[in-house]
Every structure is written in C-alpha cells, then in structure tokens.
Motif scaffolding. Structure first.
Motif, mmCIF file in Angstrom:
data_model
loop_
_atom_site.group_PDB
_atom_site.id
_atom_site.type_symbol
_atom_site.label_atom_id
_atom_site.label_comp_id
_atom_site.label_asym_id
_atom_site.label_seq_id
_atom_site.Cartn_x
_atom_site.Cartn_y
_atom_site.Cartn_z
ATOM 1 N N ILE A 166 0.840 -1.195 0.000
ATOM 2 C CA ILE A 166 0.000 0.000 0.000
ATOM 3 C C ILE A 166 0.878 1.249 0.000
ATOM 4 N N ASP A 167 0.642 2.138 -0.979
ATOM 5 C CA ASP A 167 1.395 3.389 -1.106
ATOM 6 C C ASP A 167 0.640 4.569 -0.495
ATOM 7 N N MET A 168 -0.700 4.499 -0.500
ATOM 8 C CA MET A 168 -1.522 5.540 0.107
ATOM 9 C C MET A 168 -2.669 4.863 0.841
ATOM 10 N N LEU A 169 -2.954 5.339 2.052
ATOM 11 C CA LEU A 169 -4.058 4.819 2.842
ATOM 12 C C LEU A 169 -5.027 5.948 3.116
ATOM 13 N N GLU A 170 -6.285 5.757 2.730
ATOM 14 C CA GLU A 170 -7.334 6.726 3.026
ATOM 15 C C GLU A 170 -8.101 6.243 4.255
ATOM 16 N N VAL A 171 -8.260 7.125 5.235
ATOM 17 C CA VAL A 171 -9.042 6.837 6.437
ATOM 18 C C VAL A 171 -10.433 7.408 6.202
ATOM 19 N N LEU A 172 -11.477 6.575 6.359
ATOM 20 C CA LEU A 172 -12.844 6.967 6.053
ATOM 21 C C LEU A 172 -13.689 7.059 7.314
#
Length: 72
Positions: free
Chosen positions: A42-48
């Motif tokens: 994973i290069d980018m993690l979005e927190v929702l």
C-alpha cells in the motif's frame, strides 16, 4: 494516434467490524489502500468515516513501509 487510458492503481478495501461482546453488530468500509505501482504494498491509505467520506490520507512516498506524509 489513439490515446491509451492509464491503468488505475490497485484498490484494497479494508473493513471495520463493530462488536457488542461476541455479537457482530456492524461492518463498514473504514480504509482504502492504494497500490500505485502494483507491487503489492500500500502506497496511500485513506481513512474513512462511517459514511465513506475521506478524513485523511497517509502516504509512503519512498516505499520503506513508514508514513512520509499525512494530509487531512
């Protein structure tokens, strides 16, 4: 000459389960992981939030496994 569409990065859904004791009472998409170079990391993690809105994004630009930048 025909333009070729760029391939989208791989998207990895990460779900959050909510329990009351041992009883599962809810499940929602809590995170979206993005693998831009398709190397399985994973290069980018979005927190929702619970409605699916992006609260923040964490980036690992140099692919060393640690967060390099966080954007709210």
């Amino acid at each position: 000459m025909e333009k070729k569409a760029k391939p989208l990065p791989d998207y990895i859904p990460i779900f959050v389960n909510t329990y009351a004791g041992e009883q599962l009472v809810g499940r929602h998409l809590g995170y979206k992981g993005w693998d831009f170079n398709k190397d399985g990391v994973i290069d980018m993690l979005e927190v929702l939030d619970a409605d699916g809105n992006v609260l923040r994004r964490a980036y690992d630009w140099n692919r060393d496994g640690t967060v390099d930048e966080v954007r709210n």
